[in-house]
Structures are given as C-alpha cells and as structure tokens.
Write an enzyme that holds these catalytic residues in place. Structure first.
Site, PDB file in Angstrom:
ATOM      1  N   TYR A  95      44.784  43.675  44.080  1.00  0.00           N
ATOM      2  CA  TYR A  95      45.300  45.050  44.096  1.00  0.00           C
ATOM      3  C   TYR A  95      45.879  45.469  45.444  1.00  0.00           C
ATOM      4  CZ  TYR A  95      43.827  45.818  39.338  1.00  0.00           C
ATOM      5  OH  TYR A  95      43.709  45.742  37.972  1.00  0.00           O
ATOM      6  N   GLU A 137      37.570  46.647  34.885  1.00  0.00           N
ATOM      7  CA  GLU A 137      37.677  45.197  34.721  1.00  0.00           C
ATOM      8  C   GLU A 137      36.384  44.504  35.112  1.00  0.00           C
ATOM      9  OE1 GLU A 137      41.219  44.404  36.981  1.00  0.00           O
ATOM     10  OE2 GLU A 137      42.405  45.634  35.604  1.00  0.00           O
TER      11      GLU A 137
END
Length: 402
Positions: A95, A137
């Site tokens: 990310y 997640e």
C-alpha cells in the site's frame, strides 16, 4: 473519517478525475512498474496492454472521491476489492508503494493544479482507504489460515472437455489433505508461469462444482487469439491430469445466502458465466430440496454449451428445477425445445412469467453488457434492486457509484 480540511479538496477533485483519471492511472502504472517490476507478477499484464486496468483504477479512484462521505455505497465495492486482493496475495507493504506512485502521478499530470493542499488531502484519503483494506484483508487471511501471498499446491486429477471451448479441471490437494470448504459462487486465483512474459500471472476462475464434492472444479474457457486468454489457453494446452497448479483460497462474496434457502432462486448467465451458477445450483438442490430453482442460460449454440449434460441430468432428477435456454445462432442439429427455447440473445420479455417470480433471489453472471441488459429487464418488471446480485470485476463493479 476524512478531516474537514481535506474534504473540500477531494470534492473538488471529482470533475478533474472524470477528465484526467485514465491519464493519471496510466502514468501511475508506468511509474510503479519502472520502480518495482516484480509487481508485474501480481497485475494482469494483458489488461495493462489493453488499457482495461488503467480504466478500472481510474473508475475506482473516481468512485471513491465521489462517494467519500457515503460509506454505505462504498461498502459493497470495498468488500469485493478485499476479496480480490486476498486472492491475489496483496500485502500491507504494497500500500505505501502504491500510494507514493499514485500521488506522484497526480502531481505530474495535474502540474500546478496539484497544490500541496490537494496532495495532502489525497494522501489522507488514500491512507484511510488503505487502512480499511489492510484491516479487512488481514481478517480474511486469518479466516483462511494463510499468510498473504501463500498459495496451495493442487493436483489435476481429471480434465474433461465440456464444450468446443470449455474444459473442466478437477483439483485435489497435492499433499492428499482435504481441501478447505468454499461457498457456492466463489472463485480461486490460479498462478501460472508465462514464459513469453517471463512472469507469473494470476487469473480468477469460479468454482463450478458442488461445495461438498471432495474436489474443487474450475471450468475454463479457451480464448483463441485474445490476449485476455493467455493463461486460460496455457491451461488448455499445457496442463494435463497429474500436473500441479498453485491456487489461492476460495474468495468472493457473490454467494448464496446460507440463511435464505426458501425464497425462489433464479440463476441467469451467459457463456462461461455459467460456472458459478452450476455451483449454486448444486448447492441449492442438495441443501434445500424443496426450493424452486429456475436456470436461465444464453450461449452461441449447442457446441458452445458447457456442462449441458450435467444440467440435463439435474433437470431429470429434480422436479423443483426448470431451465430456459437461448441460443444466439443455433446449429442445424440443435432442437427446440429439447436443446433451447429461444433463438437470438436472451430476452426476458419472452420468458414465461412463471420462471421470473417477483419474490425470487436473482443472480446474474456473464459479460458486462449481458448482465446490464438482464438487470435492466428485471428492474423494468418490478423486481426490487435488492433482490438482484451480479458477479463483476473491473470497471463495471463501480457503475452504480458513478
């Protein structure tokens, strides 16, 4: 929650993203792959070449900006992104990399319009989204009992031709252990080394068998002459019984609700979109033998009708089930009504009303234009939107947000 200082800058970005979104995402991917070429193993590179991936990301960024104060609208999209990311093995450390190159791309394309305040607002907005995705997640990885990016070895125990273009691969655990359960409608990612790209590529295939069958089954369509069929064609040509594949855990939230087994069920699909519907069909017939199930399907002709023999066998054994088939261009040996009931594209206006009850749960799967047409036809018949679910990936996932 996004800060009051950042909110006006994100709101002001919406028309800019509508105009320049694809240019920004094209620049983003160029920067990302130049700095981190190993990430090409995660992304669908033919989609990069066609521009589909750039369009998908641009749509996602636009939808996020346009709905940043509407978490209820974003929730189903985030849920599906989380499922897809887990199937791909996305990790938390990806990310910050994505965030850096996305902000750099915004700055490069917008130039002087990308003020420090605008970039700071987008850094905050991206950080909030990243935190949400990472947390969700992590929960899903833990539920599956796997580490991010951990794939399972499965052996092809049977390969069966289902039509002129579709073959089924029956999979069992390579170590002889029992495969984990899945929900009807879910998919797995399959990892294949593509020599011509010198990359590992991942593709998602719906599980097409019954959840309690003792094996996983994927039914894969050959895509002749299409870059999108790169991995599918390798599976057809190079993988045989006894070979090993590396696959993700079952993922996806396009599934039958386990607590809703009495409502009539209508499954509408086209082409290889029949695969998750077959899993749902098997599950419903096994778990709720009295539940009415109507199976509507569209394809080119009988030679391109995968799993037809299996479907016909289920029809003979289960009186609560009905089917309705449309062949776009029937072959000379395709017969009415044994093989199909409608010629041309599937038109719900011509389907008997009894097959489209008002109180049914509807599931759609197939090419995006097909699903759009069927969804619009159901809405026109007065079917409430909440009763319609569809399996979608890429830009079409975001259509209802734009």
């Amino acid at each position: 929650m996004l800060s009051a200082a950042s909110r006006p800058y994100i709101a002001a970005s919406v028309p800019v993203l509508r105009e320049h979104g694809v240019t920004i995402t094209r620049c983003f991917y160029q920067r990302l792959f130049a700095a981190h070429p190993q990430l090409k193993n995660i992304f669908n590179m033919p989609n990069q070449e066609s521009g589909a991936q750039q369009q998908a990301l641009a749509s996602a960024i636009f939808a996020y900006a346009a709905n940043i104060d509407n978490p209820a609208a974003l929730a189903p999209v985030i849920s599906r992104i989380v499922q897809k990311h887990v199937s791909l093995g996305i990790r938390a450390e990806h990310y910050p990399i994505v965030g850096k190159h996305l902000l750099d791309a915004i700055a490069e394309i917008l130039g002087a319009a990308a003020t420090p305040e605008l970039l700071a607002a987008w850094a905050e907005a991206y950080g909030l989204l990243a935190d949400t995705l990472i947390a969700e997640e992590r929960k899903l990885y833990q539920a599956h009992g796997v580490e991010p990016g951990e794939y399972r070895a499965v052996r092809i125990v049977r390969k069966q031709k289902e039509s002129d273009t579709v073959s089924s691969f029956y999979l069992q655990a390579g170590d002889g252990a029992e495969l984990p359960p899945f929900q009807p409608g879910q998919y797995i990612s399959v990892a294949v080394n593509v020599a011509e790209l010198s990359l590992r590529q991942l593709r998602q295939y719906s599980l097409s068998g019954a959840p309690d069958s003792g094996y996983w089954r994927i039914s894969v369509k050959r895509e002749e002459g299409s870059p999108a069929g790169l991995v599918s064609n390798l599976l057809h040509d190079q993988f045989q019984e006894g070979d090993v594949l590396w696959v993700s855990p079952p993922c996806g939230d396009f599934v039958l609700a386990p607590d809703d087994m009495d409502t009539p069920l209508v499954l509408i699909s086209a082409g290889v979109g029949v695969t998750p519907m077959m899993s749902m069909l098997h599950s419903s017939l096994q778990l709720s033998p009295q539940r009415p199930v109507n199976f509507l399907y569209a394809t080119l002709d009988g030679r391109h009708h995968p799993l037809k023999r299996e479907l016909d066998g289920l029809l003979m054994r289960h009186s609560q089930m009905q089917s309705y088939v449309a062949y776009e261009r029937p072959a000379a040996n395709d017969c009415v009504p044994q093989d199909y009931q409608q010629q041309g594209y599937l038109q719900l206006a011509a389907v008997p009303d009894a097959l489209l009850p008002q109180n049914a749960a509807y599931f759609l799967c197939g090419p995006a234009p097909f699903m759009r047409a069927q969804r619009n036809a159901l809405l026109a018949r007065g079917v409430p939107e909440r009763q319609i679910q569809q399996e979608v990936f890429g830009p079409s996932l975001l259509e209802h947000l734009q």
